[in-house]
Design a protein around this motif. Structure first.
Motif, PDB file in Angstrom:
ATOM      1  N   UNK A  45       0.809  -1.225   0.000  1.00 40.54           N
ATOM      2  CA  UNK A  45       0.000   0.000   0.000  1.00 40.54           C
ATOM      3  C   UNK A  45       0.841   1.275   0.000  1.00 40.54           C
ATOM      4  N   UNK A  46       2.169   1.148  -0.188  1.00 42.89           N
ATOM      5  CA  UNK A  46       3.048   2.316  -0.119  1.00 42.89           C
ATOM      6  C   UNK A  46       3.768   2.594  -1.431  1.00 42.89           C
ATOM      7  N   UNK A  47       3.833   1.581  -2.313  1.00 36.85           N
ATOM      8  CA  UNK A  47       4.625   1.684  -3.528  1.00 36.85           C
ATOM      9  C   UNK A  47       3.732   1.773  -4.749  1.00 36.85           C
ATOM     10  N   UNK A  48       4.037   2.707  -5.650  1.00 38.75           N
ATOM     11  CA  UNK A  48       3.323   2.776  -6.915  1.00 38.75           C
ATOM     12  C   UNK A  48       3.700   1.581  -7.777  1.00 38.75           C
ATOM     13  N   UNK A  49       2.720   1.012  -8.470  1.00 37.59           N
ATOM     14  CA  UNK A  49       2.979  -0.096  -9.400  1.00 37.59           C
ATOM     15  C   UNK A  49       2.302   0.273 -10.719  1.00 37.59           C
ATOM     16  N   UNK A 120      -3.082  -3.438   6.058  1.00 32.73           N
ATOM     17  CA  UNK A 120      -2.651  -4.582   5.242  1.00 32.73           C
ATOM     18  C   UNK A 120      -1.851  -5.627   6.005  1.00 32.73           C
ATOM     19  N   UNK A 121      -1.272  -5.247   7.149  1.00 33.25           N
ATOM     20  CA  UNK A 121      -0.473  -6.205   7.915  1.00 33.25           C
ATOM     21  C   UNK A 121      -1.224  -6.682   9.155  1.00 33.25           C
ATOM     22  N   UNK A 122      -2.543  -6.828   9.011  1.00 36.53           N
ATOM     23  CA  UNK A 122      -3.386  -7.193  10.157  1.00 36.53           C
ATOM     24  C   UNK A 122      -2.982  -8.495  10.811  1.00 36.53           C
ATOM     25  N   UNK A 123      -2.455  -9.456  10.021  1.00 33.18           N
ATOM     26  CA  UNK A 123      -2.044 -10.731  10.616  1.00 33.18           C
ATOM     27  C   UNK A 123      -0.748 -11.251   9.993  1.00 33.18           C
ATOM     28  N   UNK A 124       0.072 -10.316   9.481  1.00 35.01           N
ATOM     29  CA  UNK A 124       1.340 -10.717   8.877  1.00 35.01           C
ATOM     30  C   UNK A 124       2.433 -10.675   9.933  1.00 35.01           C
ATOM     31  N   UNK A 125       2.959 -11.797  10.382  1.00 35.21           N
ATOM     32  CA  UNK A 125       3.952 -11.818  11.450  1.00 35.21           C
ATOM     33  C   UNK A 125       5.305 -11.271  11.007  1.00 35.21           C
ATOM     34  N   UNK A 136       7.952  -8.162   6.613  1.00 35.26           N
ATOM     35  CA  UNK A 136       6.717  -8.857   6.924  1.00 35.26           C
ATOM     36  C   UNK A 136       6.585 -10.072   6.037  1.00 35.26           C
ATOM     37  N   UNK A 137       6.168 -11.155   6.620  1.00 35.02           N
ATOM     38  CA  UNK A 137       5.914 -12.358   5.825  1.00 35.02           C
ATOM     39  C   UNK A 137       4.645 -12.154   5.028  1.00 35.02           C
ATOM     40  N   UNK A 138       4.700 -12.383   3.725  1.00 38.16           N
ATOM     41  CA  UNK A 138       3.546 -12.145   2.862  1.00 38.16           C
ATOM     42  C   UNK A 138       2.395 -13.066   3.239  1.00 38.16           C
ATOM     43  N   UNK A 139       1.226 -12.451   3.404  1.00 33.20           N
ATOM     44  CA  UNK A 139       0.036 -13.216   3.754  1.00 33.20           C
ATOM     45  C   UNK A 139      -0.661 -13.660   2.483  1.00 33.20           C
TER      46      UNK A 139
END
Length: 466
Positions: A45-49, A120-125, A136-139
């Motif tokens: 959610x931070x990088x333009x693609x 976006x990192x609600x449950x990414x450990x 962050x580990x990709x969910x």
């Protein structure tokens, strides 16, 4: 078979409970985002693609009703055509990239997506930390350990229930006076027609699911960035030096394929520019060695294909050494390494230009294909570039900013269809479109603002699948 019914019912209940927990939660938005949005928007959610970074999207639309944001997600081009201020602002920043339409998304779907975008990192450990950045580990949106554990539990439950039912059937037969009744062993249960039939059915379903998924993903390896035999920088050539794409890929304007440029095209410039700005002689010597050009004498080598690899090596290591000595003439320590530099660069040249079926450096450079449409898909570059006047960047992204080219767009069927729905055809001065009299009249009267590719049959199955 009665036991299998119990098992299926139990599985459905557990899966429903597990999936139901995600409703109204960013987890559900995560799943929708992965299926609908992730092909164009970065998941951090931070990088333009392909599209802009989505972090803070609600704040940027805060001056407008919530329904306007919904309408933008569903059909951005309609809002642009209607003159919505925020829509026009986004279009001016990102054109000619067209956002896909998502008319099937409900308000609840979009609220779940927005909840995920906000968190976006609600449950990414946290998995690693370095240079002050927490990785962050990709969910993936799927709890694989849970499903594996569920499968194991259900398998054990199936065995236990089968044993219980077998024993109950045995007792019932004994009670009815059947003196020949026998208890079924575990082996008998596992090798019964019902169990074998179920296993075969499960394998067919799993195999079909895997095959279809792999087929759908064929040619859609967005972000694919293979290492090429030569470190060719599009950023340097197309960006810094402003070389037109079609100077090298001249097939794009006149044929189905854009074509990979022949080495002769490279030599148009590199017969004069013999030392690269980034890699010196190492990469350009690969071009010379493939085509048989001696940069020391500025001549093409006669009977080059007949030379041995040792003879070829002698020609180009001499060239490498001479340039290295010229560059390092004031550095005695560096000059002592000239032979090491020659060997190192030659090894790189040889390994880049040869393989199991091409044992000699002489011959064409075997570039690795990046964009690969399935055989059942027809795509014509000339139709889009010459007739449709599309810029290369529409599909391939900002190539002029890429050090190493990668697959920028998803190249999915939906992506192509949305482009055909939203891209307008230039009717002016094109005799081909004279037959569309109704559209011409509607345009003259002002009843129609434009004609899209869809309007002239661009969504016909035979257009792409002939």
């Amino acid at each position: 078979m009665r036991s299998l019914k119990y098992i299926f019912s139990f599985a459905v209940i557990l899966l429903t409970l597990n999936l139901g927990m995600a409703q109204g939660d960013p987890a559900l938005g995560d799943a929708i985002f992965g299926a609908q949005c992730a092909t164009c928007h970065a998941k951090n959610m931070k990088t333009d693609a392909t599209g802009p970074a989505l972090g803070g999207v609600e704040e940027r639309w805060a001056d407008y009703p919530r329904e306007d944001l919904y309408a933008w997600i569903r059909n951005s081009q309609k809002m642009i055509a209607d003159g919505h201020p925020r829509a026009l602002e986004l279009w001016n920043d990102w054109k000619p990239t067209v956002m896909n339409s998502f008319t099937s998304l409900t308000d609840d779907d979009m609220e779940n997506i927005l909840a995920y975008i906000a968190n976006p990192d609600y449950n990414a450990p946290v998995v690693a930390e370095g240079d002050g950045v927490v990785a962050q580990e990709e969910d993936t949106g799927l709890n694989k350990p849970l499903f594996i554990a569920l499968f194991v539990i259900l398998a054990l439950l199936a065995v236990v229930l089968s044993r219980i039912i077998s024993n109950l059937n045995y007792l019932a037969e004994v009670k009815d006076g059947n003196t020949k009744a026998q208890r079924r062993t575990l082996v008998d249960v596992l090798t019964s027609r019902g169990v074998i039939g179920f296993v075969i059915f499960a394998l067919v379903v799993l195999g079909g699911y895997t095959t279809v998924n792999n087929a759908i993903e064929l040619g859609r390896q967005q972000g694919y960035e293979p290492e090429q035999p030569i470190k060719f920088s599009h950023e340097t050539h197309a960006g810094l030096h402003k070389i037109e794409c079609q100077y090298c890929h001249d097939g794009a304007r006149r044929s189905k394929h854009s074509v990979i440029p022949g080495t002769n095209t490279c030599m148009n410039c590199h017969r004069a520019i013999k030392v690269g700005s980034k890699h010196g002689t190492q990469e350009l010597t690969k071009i010379y060695a493939s085509i048989g050009y001696d940069p020391s004498s500025d001549k093409y080598i006669e009977n080059y294909d007949e030379l041995s690899q040792e003879e070829v090596k002698a020609i180009y290591t001499t060239w490498i050494g001479d340039n290295y000595v010229k560059e390092k003439k004031d550095d005695p320590k560096a000059l002592a390494k000239v032979e090491d530099v020659q060997e190192e660069q030659w090894d790189n040249i040889f390994n880049s230009l040869t393989n199991d079926i091409k044992p000699k450096v002489q011959g064409p450079i075997e570039w690795i294909r990046i964009h690969n449409m399935p055989d059942h898909v027809y795509f014509n570059h000339a139709q889009h570039v010459t007739v449709g006047k599309q810029e290369c960047q529409t599909c391939h992204g900002p190539v002029e900013e890429m050090e190493v080219v990668y697959q920028y767009s998803p190249l999915s069927m939906g992506w192509c269809i949305n482009c055909h729905r939203q891209t307008q055809v230039d009717f002016g001065g094109n005799d081909y479109y004279k037959s569309y009299e109704t559209y011409h009249k509607e345009l003259e009267k002002g009843d129609r603002e434009g004609v899209t590719v869809e309007d002239v049959g661009g969504l016909g199955c035979q257009k792409c699948h002939y």
